[in-house]
Design an enzyme around this catalytic site. Structure first.
Site, PDB file in Angstrom:
ATOM      1  N   SER A  29       0.821  -1.210   0.000  1.00  0.00           N
ATOM      2  CA  SER A  29       0.000   0.000   0.000  1.00  0.00           C
ATOM      3  C   SER A  29       0.855   1.260   0.000  1.00  0.00           C
ATOM      4  CB  SER A  29      -0.926   0.004   1.220  1.00  0.00           C
ATOM      5  OG  SER A  29      -1.837  -1.067   1.175  1.00  0.00           O
ATOM      6  N   ARG A  33       1.625   4.255  -3.096  1.00  0.00           N
ATOM      7  CA  ARG A  33       1.430   5.672  -2.818  1.00  0.00           C
ATOM      8  C   ARG A  33       2.727   6.463  -2.940  1.00  0.00           C
ATOM      9  NH1 ARG A  33      -2.396   2.681  -0.521  1.00  0.00           N
ATOM     10  NH2 ARG A  33      -4.458   3.568  -0.038  1.00  0.00           N
ATOM     11  N   GLY A 101      -5.968  -3.844  -7.955  1.00  0.00           N
ATOM     12  CA  GLY A 101      -7.098  -2.961  -7.707  1.00  0.00           C
ATOM     13  C   GLY A 101      -6.668  -1.665  -7.059  1.00  0.00           C
ATOM     14  N   SER A 174     -13.569   1.819   2.421  1.00  0.00           N
ATOM     15  CA  SER A 174     -12.631   1.490   1.352  1.00  0.00           C
ATOM     16  C   SER A 174     -11.525   2.530   1.300  1.00  0.00           C
ATOM     17  CB  SER A 174     -13.333   1.422  -0.008  1.00  0.00           C
ATOM     18  OG  SER A 174     -12.384   1.289  -1.046  1.00  0.00           O
ATOM     19  N   ASP A 327      -7.704  -7.731   4.028  1.00  0.00           N
ATOM     20  CA  ASP A 327      -6.920  -8.624   3.168  1.00  0.00           C
ATOM     21  C   ASP A 327      -6.435  -9.869   3.901  1.00  0.00           C
ATOM     22  OD1 ASP A 327      -7.120  -7.126   0.832  1.00  0.00           O
ATOM     23  OD2 ASP A 327      -5.389  -5.888   1.346  1.00  0.00           O
ATOM     24  N   LYS A 354     -13.158  -8.667  -3.977  1.00  0.00           N
ATOM     25  CA  LYS A 354     -11.704  -8.509  -4.070  1.00  0.00           C
ATOM     26  C   LYS A 354     -11.210  -9.175  -5.364  1.00  0.00           C
ATOM     27  CE  LYS A 354     -10.328  -6.236  -0.365  1.00  0.00           C
ATOM     28  NZ  LYS A 354      -9.437  -5.054  -0.468  1.00  0.00           N
ATOM     29  N   ARG A 358     -13.526 -13.864  -2.105  1.00  0.00           N
ATOM     30  CA  ARG A 358     -12.623 -14.552  -1.179  1.00  0.00           C
ATOM     31  C   ARG A 358     -13.365 -15.411  -0.159  1.00  0.00           C
ATOM     32  NH1 ARG A 358      -7.950  -9.808  -0.575  1.00  0.00           N
ATOM     33  NH2 ARG A 358      -6.754 -10.526  -2.389  1.00  0.00           N
ATOM     34  N   ARG A 403      -3.649 -13.891  -2.545  1.00  0.00           N
ATOM     35  CA  ARG A 403      -3.862 -14.187  -1.126  1.00  0.00           C
ATOM     36  C   ARG A 403      -4.543 -15.545  -0.919  1.00  0.00           C
ATOM     37  NH1 ARG A 403      -1.753  -9.757   0.939  1.00  0.00           N
ATOM     38  NH2 ARG A 403      -2.251  -7.755  -0.024  1.00  0.00           N
TER      39      ARG A 403
END
Length: 450
Positions: A29, A33, A101, A174, A327, A354, A358, A403
């Protein structure tokens, strides 16, 4: 089937304790960024510890397509020579975000307030995922999206030439949607406001402040209210990416369920909006310690020490915790299968949309391995079989989801019989060193034919 070619089945078996130190990759993440905010700053941002998985590399290529310079140095560090807020240029080709995503939704936000068209695509998994949750709020700025039915990729986003500031309450928790709106708000006049009823991971807010944006967060009757002043001049930064708690989840959870294991996972980011899994595991009775807690680059960090935990009990995971561990529910369900009693996981509708559904993917695979699982639209329940009590002996479908693949490979490390995933290739998107790292701890992998 692999998104990029021939499927790559992979099998694990119980080969004894996992021991040693697990040096997991940088946080995905934060890596996404760092590249995007670096591209929107004026000057050179230097990044160390960047996750070099396919998802993040795709984001780096997207920043280059939009006009920034992204350089990988021999010492492993990265430089991003940014073009400033509002400085992106129309790309010459389609932006392929692969499996990510996070990447596609954040980049959509970044270009939504630039007056040009950008076309996005991805792999078979990403093109099946809904994008309306991002394109709807971006339309409030004046952007227009033209995609397949349901707002799916391939999709062309025509950015607003004369954007307006937005006040937007996220309908579901989200961090991707929140971050997309904030990124769009960077190149809009006035103040853009995002309101969250439930707090989600706050890496974007922390990093925006670090780059010099004027951003404030307050809690009031509406929830968590984030206010961003538009059109700042972002200043380049030196960023040390902490190691990814979502990646750390796999060696930690495998150690907790594999008899005799003792594993140290150093330098893990423990941002409160990301650490829900570890809190949950400790509530279940896991022997999981935080050692040497500290702060690095504005993020809390510690070394995680995980030992085999045969006394774990099932619990009801508080639904308000879901955003901080969304996650990690797949691998938590694997741990729950080796605990005593029932583990309830409510408030997790987000898992249905996801990289795969999942809940369904894990429920089907766990049932095949001999575990009872109940499920609903936004909840599921795993009936634990106790330490050493999971049969295994199955081949499960990874569904192009990294995952899901890693979670079932961890299951095979502790089950009575081996477990095979039909395609392990998606693991490279987020954890490219998963197999050699787990092998170094004592895990046993093999490649079945056909």
């Amino acid at each position: 089937m692999s998104a990029h070619g021939t499927p790559a089945p992979l099998q694990t078996r119980n080969a004894g304790p996992l021991t040693g130190t697990a040096e997991v990759p940088g946080d995905k993440s934060i890596s996404h960024r760092a590249l995007i905010f670096g591209a929107m700053a004026v000057g050179e941002t230097r990044i160390t510890g960047l996750l070099e998985g396919q998802d993040v590399l795709d984001t780096g290529r997207a920043m280059q397509a939009l006009g920034a310079e992204v350089v990988h140095h021999e010492d492993g560090s990265w430089s991003v020579h940014g073009v400033g807020v509002g400085g992106f240029s129309e790309p010459d080709h389609v932006i392929d975000c692969g499996n990510s995503g996070t990447g596609v939704r954040l980049i959509m936000g970044a270009v939504a307030t630039h007056g040009f068209a950008t076309t996005f695509t991805g792999d078979a998994s990403l093109t099946s995922r809904p994008m309306a949750r991002v394109t709807d709020p971006l339309a409030l700025f004046g952007a227009q999206a033209f995609g397949r039915t349901g707002g799916r990729l391939p999709l062309t986003l025509i950015g607003a030439s004369d954007p307006v500031p937005v006040r937007y309450a996220t309908p579901v928790p989200s961090a991707q949607v929140k971050s997309a709106v904030l990124l769009a708000g960077l190149n809009a006049p006035g103040e853009t406001v995002v309101i969250e009823r439930e707090a989600t991971r706050d890496h974007s807010e922390r990093m925006l402040a670090g780059f010099g944006a004027t951003i404030a967060t307050e809690e009031n009757g509406e929830g968590r209210v984030i206010t961003l002043k538009g059109r700042p001049e972002l200043q380049p930064q030196e960023i040390a990416v902490p190691r990814d708690p979502s990646s750390a989840a796999f060696p930690v959870c495998a150690a907790l369920i594999t008899e005799g294991s003792d594993v140290l996972v150093p330098n893990i980011g423990l941002n409160p909006t990301r650490a829900g899994l570890f809190e949950t595991l400790r509530e279940m009775g896991a022997d999981l310690a935080y050692e040497n807690p500290r702060e690095e680059g504005g993020e809390p960090v510690a070394d995680l020490h995980a030992r085999f935990s045969p006394e774990m009990k099932g619990i009801c995971v508080p639904p308000e915790r879901a955003a901080s561990m969304i996650d990690e529910y797949p691998v938590l369900s694997v741990v729950a299968a080796f605990a005593e009693g029932v583990t309830d996981m409510p408030g997790v509708a987000e898992l249905r949309v996801k990289e795969s559904d999942r809940i369904d993917a894990m429920a089907q695979g766990l049932r095949a391995a001999g575990v009872t699982v109940d499920e609903g639209d936004d909840w599921w329940r795993v009936h634990g079989r106790g330490p050493g009590g999971v049969e295994g002996g199955v081949t499960v479908a990874a569904r192009l989801d990294h995952r899901i693949a890693m979670s079932f490979l961890c299951l095979g490390m502790a089950s009575i019989n081996p477990v095979t995933v039909d395609d392990a290739s998606p693991i490279s998107t987020s954890f490219p060193i998963f197999e050699p790292l787990m092998t170094s701890l004592g895990a046993a992998f093999s490649r079945p034919e056909g």
